[in-house]
Design a protein around this motif. Structure first.
Motif, PDB file in Angstrom:
ATOM      1  N   LEU B 102       0.827  -1.206   0.000  1.00  0.00           N
ATOM      2  CA  LEU B 102       0.000   0.000   0.000  1.00  0.00           C
ATOM      3  C   LEU B 102       0.866   1.263   0.000  1.00  0.00           C
ATOM      4  CD1 LEU B 102      -2.683  -1.155   2.585  1.00  0.00           C
ATOM      5  CD2 LEU B 102      -3.015  -0.826   0.131  1.00  0.00           C
ATOM      6  N   SER B 103       2.001   1.204   0.651  1.00  0.00           N
ATOM      7  CA  SER B 103       2.844   2.393   0.751  1.00  0.00           C
ATOM      8  C   SER B 103       3.498   2.747  -0.578  1.00  0.00           C
ATOM      9  CB  SER B 103       3.905   2.209   1.835  1.00  0.00           C
ATOM     10  OG  SER B 103       4.715   1.093   1.537  1.00  0.00           O
ATOM     11  N   THR B 104       3.667   1.771  -1.455  1.00  0.00           N
ATOM     12  CA  THR B 104       4.305   2.065  -2.746  1.00  0.00           C
ATOM     13  C   THR B 104       3.319   2.128  -3.895  1.00  0.00           C
ATOM     14  OG1 THR B 104       4.788  -0.279  -3.065  1.00  0.00           O
ATOM     15  CG2 THR B 104       6.518   1.061  -2.076  1.00  0.00           C
ATOM     16  N   HIS B 105       2.191   1.420  -3.781  1.00  0.00           N
ATOM     17  CA  HIS B 105       1.243   1.367  -4.896  1.00  0.00           C
ATOM     18  C   HIS B 105      -0.100   2.030  -4.599  1.00  0.00           C
ATOM     19  CE1 HIS B 105       4.121  -1.669  -6.213  1.00  0.00           C
ATOM     20  NE2 HIS B 105       3.595  -1.587  -7.417  1.00  0.00           N
ATOM     21  N   GLY B 106      -0.338   2.440  -3.362  1.00  0.00           N
ATOM     22  CA  GLY B 106      -1.626   3.010  -3.046  1.00  0.00           C
ATOM     23  C   GLY B 106      -2.676   1.926  -2.848  1.00  0.00           C
ATOM     24  N   ASP B 107      -3.944   2.362  -2.710  1.00  0.00           N
ATOM     25  CA  ASP B 107      -4.978   1.408  -2.357  1.00  0.00           C
ATOM     26  C   ASP B 107      -5.953   1.112  -3.493  1.00  0.00           C
ATOM     27  OD1 ASP B 107      -7.038   3.781  -0.429  1.00  0.00           O
ATOM     28  OD2 ASP B 107      -6.278   3.803  -2.488  1.00  0.00           O
ATOM     29  N   LEU B 108      -5.572   1.425  -4.725  1.00  0.00           N
ATOM     30  CA  LEU B 108      -6.452   1.137  -5.861  1.00  0.00           C
ATOM     31  C   LEU B 108      -6.034  -0.102  -6.634  1.00  0.00           C
ATOM     32  CD1 LEU B 108      -7.106   4.705  -7.297  1.00  0.00           C
ATOM     33  CD2 LEU B 108      -8.523   3.370  -5.733  1.00  0.00           C
ATOM     34  N   GLU B 109      -4.822  -0.582  -6.365  1.00  0.00           N
ATOM     35  CA  GLU B 109      -4.295  -1.723  -7.120  1.00  0.00           C
ATOM     36  C   GLU B 109      -4.790  -3.015  -6.462  1.00  0.00           C
ATOM     37  OE1 GLU B 109      -2.995  -1.283  -9.891  1.00  0.00           O
ATOM     38  OE2 GLU B 109      -1.720   0.486  -9.931  1.00  0.00           O
ATOM     39  N   LEU B 110      -6.024  -3.361  -6.758  1.00  0.00           N
ATOM     40  CA  LEU B 110      -6.673  -4.476  -6.071  1.00  0.00           C
ATOM     41  C   LEU B 110      -6.550  -5.769  -6.854  1.00  0.00           C
ATOM     42  CD1 LEU B 110      -9.785  -2.552  -4.737  1.00  0.00           C
ATOM     43  CD2 LEU B 110      -7.658  -3.095  -3.535  1.00  0.00           C
ATOM     44  N   PHE B 111      -5.322  -6.092  -7.249  1.00  0.00           N
ATOM     45  CA  PHE B 111      -5.053  -7.414  -7.800  1.00  0.00           C
ATOM     46  C   PHE B 111      -4.269  -8.179  -6.748  1.00  0.00           C
ATOM     47  CE2 PHE B 111      -0.652  -6.397  -8.584  1.00  0.00           C
ATOM     48  CZ  PHE B 111      -0.644  -5.056  -8.929  1.00  0.00           C
ATOM     49  N   PHE B 112      -3.979  -9.449  -7.019  1.00  0.00           N
ATOM     50  CA  PHE B 112      -3.437 -10.321  -5.975  1.00  0.00           C
ATOM     51  C   PHE B 112      -2.087 -10.894  -6.420  1.00  0.00           C
ATOM     52  CE2 PHE B 112      -7.534  -9.626  -4.520  1.00  0.00           C
ATOM     53  CZ  PHE B 112      -8.467 -10.060  -5.437  1.00  0.00           C
ATOM     54  N   ASP B 113      -1.013 -10.440  -5.771  1.00  0.00           N
ATOM     55  CA  ASP B 113       0.294 -10.938  -6.199  1.00  0.00           C
ATOM     56  C   ASP B 113       0.908 -11.937  -5.228  1.00  0.00           C
ATOM     57  OD1 ASP B 113       2.312  -7.941  -5.502  1.00  0.00           O
ATOM     58  OD2 ASP B 113       1.035  -9.189  -4.227  1.00  0.00           O
ATOM     59  N   CYS B 114       0.184 -12.245  -4.150  1.00  0.00           N
ATOM     60  CA  CYS B 114       0.647 -13.295  -3.254  1.00  0.00           C
ATOM     61  C   CYS B 114      -0.589 -14.024  -2.724  1.00  0.00           C
ATOM     62  CB  CYS B 114       1.463 -12.718  -2.108  1.00  0.00           C
ATOM     63  SG  CYS B 114       2.140 -13.988  -1.030  1.00  0.00           S
ATOM     64  N   TRP B 115      -0.538 -15.329  -2.757  1.00  0.00           N
ATOM     65  CA  TRP B 115      -1.674 -16.139  -2.343  1.00  0.00           C
ATOM     66  C   TRP B 115      -1.237 -17.162  -1.289  1.00  0.00           C
ATOM     67  CZ3 TRP B 115      -6.548 -16.446  -5.255  1.00  0.00           C
ATOM     68  CH2 TRP B 115      -6.617 -15.551  -6.339  1.00  0.00           C
ATOM     69  N   GLY B 116      -2.136 -17.470  -0.369  1.00  0.00           N
ATOM     70  CA  GLY B 116      -1.923 -18.615   0.486  1.00  0.00           C
ATOM     71  C   GLY B 116      -2.149 -19.899  -0.305  1.00  0.00           C
ATOM     72  N   ARG B 117      -1.900 -21.038   0.334  1.00  0.00           N
ATOM     73  CA  ARG B 117      -2.041 -22.324  -0.360  1.00  0.00           C
ATOM     74  C   ARG B 117      -3.497 -22.788  -0.457  1.00  0.00           C
ATOM     75  NH1 ARG B 117       2.826 -26.612   0.698  1.00  0.00           N
ATOM     76  NH2 ARG B 117       4.463 -25.379  -0.276  1.00  0.00           N
ATOM     77  N   GLY B 118      -4.355 -22.113   0.296  1.00  0.00           N
ATOM     78  CA  GLY B 118      -5.763 -22.482   0.252  1.00  0.00           C
ATOM     79  C   GLY B 118      -6.153 -23.382   1.413  1.00  0.00           C
ATOM     80  N   THR B 119      -7.417 -23.247   1.830  1.00  0.00           N
ATOM     81  CA  THR B 119      -7.990 -24.080   2.883  1.00  0.00           C
ATOM     82  C   THR B 119      -9.271 -24.689   2.344  1.00  0.00           C
ATOM     83  OG1 THR B 119      -7.093 -22.702   4.667  1.00  0.00           O
ATOM     84  CG2 THR B 119      -9.007 -24.086   5.180  1.00  0.00           C
ATOM     85  N   LEU B 120      -9.324 -26.004   2.327  1.00  0.00           N
ATOM     86  CA  LEU B 120     -10.538 -26.680   1.860  1.00  0.00           C
ATOM     87  C   LEU B 120     -11.562 -26.704   2.986  1.00  0.00           C
ATOM     88  CD1 LEU B 120     -12.160 -28.368  -0.185  1.00  0.00           C
ATOM     89  CD2 LEU B 120     -10.991 -30.399   0.724  1.00  0.00           C
ATOM     90  N   VAL B 121     -12.736 -26.166   2.685  1.00  0.00           N
ATOM     91  CA  VAL B 121     -13.866 -26.242   3.613  1.00  0.00           C
ATOM     92  C   VAL B 121     -14.928 -27.121   2.972  1.00  0.00           C
ATOM     93  CG1 VAL B 121     -15.693 -24.964   4.788  1.00  0.00           C
ATOM     94  CG2 VAL B 121     -13.386 -23.987   4.612  1.00  0.00           C
ATOM     95  N   THR B 122     -15.283 -28.177   3.686  1.00  0.00           N
ATOM     96  CA  THR B 122     -16.312 -29.095   3.209  1.00  0.00           C
ATOM     97  C   THR B 122     -17.533 -28.955   4.108  1.00  0.00           C
ATOM     98  OG1 THR B 122     -14.611 -30.638   2.442  1.00  0.00           O
ATOM     99  CG2 THR B 122     -16.858 -31.481   2.669  1.00  0.00           C
ATOM    100  N   VAL B 123     -18.676 -28.696   3.494  1.00  0.00           N
ATOM    101  CA  VAL B 123     -19.925 -28.581   4.250  1.00  0.00           C
ATOM    102  C   VAL B 123     -20.792 -29.785   3.900  1.00  0.00           C
ATOM    103  CG1 VAL B 123     -21.932 -27.153   4.777  1.00  0.00           C
ATOM    104  CG2 VAL B 123     -19.757 -26.078   4.130  1.00  0.00           C
ATOM    105  N   SER B 124     -21.014 -30.613   4.893  1.00  0.00           N
ATOM    106  CA  SER B 124     -21.758 -31.840   4.640  1.00  0.00           C
ATOM    107  C   SER B 124     -22.429 -32.310   5.918  1.00  0.00           C
ATOM    108  CB  SER B 124     -20.809 -32.931   4.126  1.00  0.00           C
ATOM    109  OG  SER B 124     -21.474 -34.175   4.001  1.00  0.00           O
ATOM    110  N   SER B 125     -23.615 -32.831   5.762  1.00  0.00           N
ATOM    111  CA  SER B 125     -24.330 -33.356   6.923  1.00  0.00           C
ATOM    112  C   SER B 125     -23.894 -34.795   7.205  1.00  0.00           C
ATOM    113  CB  SER B 125     -25.836 -33.310   6.687  1.00  0.00           C
ATOM    114  OG  SER B 125     -26.178 -33.969   5.473  1.00  0.00           O
TER     115      SER B 125
END
Lengths: 108, 125
Positions: B102-125
């Motif tokens: 944010l300090s170098t690009h401001g708050d309008l650059e809303l793309f994603f250049d770093c991602w977590g590995r993901g968390t699988l959420v399963t919803v099931s009865s």
């Protein structure tokens, strides 16, 4: 909501061929705030391009982006084996960020 | 270099609530918006919302408004995404992601250049 439509859904090509992927927006994307991502099976997406035509850090120059308004293109100049993957566009020109449905680049 | 480490897979029953964490390392936590994006075969990639860790301000996609809460704990450099009233359609991989500084690009650059590995959420009865 800006709807992004990617075409084709699947692109079947051979290594060293050129790939051209399209992303069309339902309304004009402000300031070319459009990004492209590559995703391989079991991995998170990886940023390729932002601002429609700026390559992200570490992205090889065979990847290029172009376009403005409602029509955007990602071109892969010569496909390498590691380029076969799914590609998504994303717009960030409106307060609701949206993604396209993806284009799969598969090996012929 | 920013790294994002997410909590592990979850299995929940319909109607329950899930809370996923995402710890940022390698840079200053308050210099990045923290976004949450989910992915399922039926929906594709869907942005859920973001938090500004500096002041805790949040923005949510309309689709999730009222069911999602995104928070940031600056003492732990960790963001959280809580989704309530779970239904089977919420079965997905949930990613946290950051954009550029944010300090170098401001708050309008809303793309994603770093991602977590993901968390699988399963919803099931």
């Amino acid at each position: 909501e800006i709807v992004l439509t990617q075409s084709p859904a699947t692109l079947s090509l051979s290594p060293r061929e050129r790939a051209t992927l399209s992303c069309r927006a339902s309304q004009s994307v402000n300031s070319s705030y459009l990004a492209w991502y590559q995703q391989k099976v079991g991995q998170a997406p990886r940023l390729l391009m932002y601002g429609a035509s700026t390559r992200a850090t570490g992205i090889p120059d065979r990847f290029s982006g172009s376009g403005s308004g409602t029509d955007f293109t990602l071109t892969i100049g010569r496909l390498e084996p590691e380029d076969f993957a799914v590609y998504y566009c994303q717009q960030y020109g409106s307060s609701l960020l949206t993604f396209g449905g993806g284009t799969t680049v598969e090996m012929k | 270099e920013v790294q994002l480490v997410q909590s592990g897979a979850e299995v929940k029953k319909p109607g329950a609530t899930v809370k996923i964490s995402c710890k940022l390392s390698g840079n200053t936590f308050t210099d990045f918006h923290m976004h949450w994006v989910r992915q399922s075969p039926g929906e594709g990639l869907a942005w859920m919302g973001l938090v500004d860790p500096i002041d805790g301000e949040t923005f949510y996609a309309d689709k999730f408004q009222g069911r999602v809460t995104i928070t940031a704990d600056t003492s732990a450099d960790t963001a959280y995404m809580e989704l309530s009233s779970l239904r089977s359609e919420d079965t997905a991989v949930y990613y946290c992601a950051t954009g550029p500084s944010l300090s170098t690009h401001g708050d309008l650059e809303l793309f994603f250049d770093c991602w977590g590995r993901g968390t699988l959420v399963t919803v099931s009865s």
